[in-house]
Design an enzyme around this catalytic site. Structure first.
Site, PDB file in Angstrom:
ATOM      1  N   LYS A  84      28.851  45.554  26.049  1.00 31.24           N
ATOM      2  CA  LYS A  84      28.997  44.096  26.201  1.00 31.24           C
ATOM      3  C   LYS A  84      29.733  43.719  27.483  1.00 31.24           C
ATOM      4  CE  LYS A  84      32.997  43.632  23.059  1.00 31.24           C
ATOM      5  NZ  LYS A  84      34.027  43.052  23.888  1.00 31.24           N
ATOM      6  N   ASP A  85      30.423  44.701  28.128  1.00 30.09           N
ATOM      7  CA  ASP A  85      31.107  44.416  29.393  1.00 30.09           C
ATOM      8  C   ASP A  85      30.179  44.523  30.608  1.00 30.09           C
ATOM      9  OD1 ASP A  85      33.507  44.098  28.013  1.00 30.09           O
ATOM     10  OD2 ASP A  85      34.130  46.176  28.326  1.00 30.09           O
ATOM     11  N   ARG A 139      33.045  32.502  22.871  1.00 22.85           N
ATOM     12  CA  ARG A 139      32.006  32.640  21.834  1.00 22.85           C
ATOM     13  C   ARG A 139      32.623  32.597  20.442  1.00 22.85           C
ATOM     14  NH1 ARG A 139      31.204  36.826  18.754  1.00 22.85           N
ATOM     15  NH2 ARG A 139      32.550  38.129  20.043  1.00 22.85           N
ATOM     16  N   ARG A 140      33.698  33.355  20.261  1.00 24.56           N
ATOM     17  CA  ARG A 140      34.359  33.364  18.952  1.00 24.56           C
ATOM     18  C   ARG A 140      35.002  32.010  18.663  1.00 24.56           C
ATOM     19  NH1 ARG A 140      36.823  39.265  20.217  1.00 24.56           N
ATOM     20  NH2 ARG A 140      35.235  40.542  19.177  1.00 24.56           N
ATOM     21  N   ARG A 161      45.064  37.800  25.344  1.00 29.85           N
ATOM     22  CA  ARG A 161      44.569  39.000  26.011  1.00 29.85           C
ATOM     23  C   ARG A 161      45.330  40.184  25.437  1.00 29.85           C
ATOM     24  NH1 ARG A 161      42.673  39.371  31.265  1.00 29.85           N
ATOM     25  NH2 ARG A 161      42.367  41.516  30.613  1.00 29.85           N
ATOM     26  N   ARG A 167      47.287  42.530  20.213  1.00 30.37           N
ATOM     27  CA  ARG A 167      46.681  41.395  19.510  1.00 30.37           C
ATOM     28  C   ARG A 167      47.101  41.350  18.040  1.00 30.37           C
ATOM     29  NH1 ARG A 167      40.907  40.103  22.312  1.00 30.37           N
ATOM     30  NH2 ARG A 167      41.408  40.906  24.369  1.00 30.37           N
ATOM     31  N   CYS A 254      29.490  37.283  30.393  1.00 35.80           N
ATOM     32  CA  CYS A 254      30.092  37.669  29.115  1.00 35.80           C
ATOM     33  C   CYS A 254      31.273  36.781  28.751  1.00 35.80           C
ATOM     34  CB  CYS A 254      30.483  39.150  29.098  1.00 35.80           C
ATOM     35  SG  CYS A 254      31.846  39.577  30.173  1.00 35.80           S
TER      36      CYS A 254
END
Length: 332
Positions: A84-85, A139-140, A161, A167, A254
């Site tokens: 996805k990166d 997106r989230r 981040r 996190r 992305c």
């Protein structure tokens, strides 16, 4: 073939615990395939050192460029990325040699008190304040806010981040009520037991390519590319190709609020169909464009159902429904 360290293959990886864990899995497979030792070479990327939000620094390629430079100047023999990166355009001088079998593509919630999302969102009625949910992903943010709206409540999405420990630490310290991460990262680091809810793609579509890895080498190294191709999973490659073609056709990086997931549908034995779902939304979740398409696989002789065609066609439908206007500065 000598097994001396001088004959070792150098695998480039980011330094994070997650990157090292997933690169280690690939290294074991490459050792088995080639009979050569594999040495992990840690490389720091711009995305690792910058403290800015991904949406501000562009998102696309920030975790990839330094690894690709190391490949091209011969410091490493191959690299492992989170798919996805990767930017959606593949440079000619680099070969995406393998996309191994995908892990769980879903997102997960890690919340205080073992709560699921709907319980957490509804807690505003007793606490008097919206639940604070951390994620660095537009997106989230978009889909979580839309989900909360569907329940008649609002949430606060807080940009964060950092690595998995950082996190989850926000939840453990009480600074946030929950964070949302990728299931694959929690699985690869052995932390699935900390997950309080696996988020269904029916309510939160993952990032295009989420849960999949990309194994990349120099196009000139044909022998190594042939060996690495043994790691490729054709079904995973077909699915992520459809997702990434959708992303590319929307001209979104992305960091844009785009979710996509291709499911391969089985008739009990063979794969017969692919369903591709896509979503684009505003960050506040007020407006979502969410569509899906299904096509037969393997593709017909005319190629009508190739993953690329499915991705482009779904993107065209989403753009016709107003998706471009929801992507802010990345709009067409």
């Amino acid at each position: 073939m000598s097994n001396s360290p001088a004959n070792a293959l150098r695998l480039g990886t980011r330094r994070s615990k997650l990157a090292m864990a997933q690169s280690g899995l690939v290294a074991e497979e490459v050792r088995r395939l080639t009979g050569r030792p594999v040495e992990l070479v840690e490389i720091t990327t711009y995305g690792d050192v910058s403290r800015e939000q991904l949406a501000q620094i562009g998102g696309t390629g920030v975790f990839v460029t330094a690894l690709r430079e190391a490949l091209l100047d011969g410091r490493i023999d191959f690299a492992v990325h989170s798919l996805k990166d990767l930017p959606t355009t593949q440079p000619d001088e680099l070969n995406l040699a393998a996309v191994p079998r995908r892990a769980d593509a879903r997102d997960v919630l890690i919340a205080r008190d073992g709560l699921g999302f709907e319980q957490l969102a509804a807690s505003v009625r007793t606490t008097g304040r919206p639940a604070r949910i951390g994620t660095g992903s537009p997106r989230r943010m978009s889909q979580l806010a839309a989900w909360a709206r569907s329940l008649g409540v609002e949430i606060d999405t807080v940009p964060i981040r950092g690595n998995i420990d950082t996190r989850i630490g926000y939840v453990r310290s009480g600074e946030l009520d929950a964070v949302v991460l990728a299931a694959a990262g929690m699985e690869r680091t052995g932390r699935l037991d900390e997950v309080t809810e696996l988020l269904s793609p029916d309510v939160v579509l993952p990032a295009p390519g989420q849960g999949a890895l990309a194994v990349e080498c120099a196009s000139a190294d044909v022998h190594l590319a042939t060996q690495l191709a043994e790691l490729d999973d054709p079904q995973t490659r077909a699915a992520v190709t459809a997702e990434r073609t959708l992303l590319a056709a929307l001209e979104a990086g992305c960091s844009a609020p785009v979710g996509a997931l291709a499911d391969l549908l089985h008739d009990g034995q063979a794969v017969t169909e692919m369903r591709l779902r896509g979503v684009v939304g505003t960050i506040d979740g007020e407006t979502l464009v969410q569509l899906s398409t299904t096509g037969p696989v393997p593709a017909s002789a005319e190629g009508a159902a190739t993953p690329e065609n499915m991705g482009r066609e779904l993107a065209d439908e989403m753009l016709a429904k107003g998706a471009a206007g929801l992507m802010g500065e990345r709009a067409l």
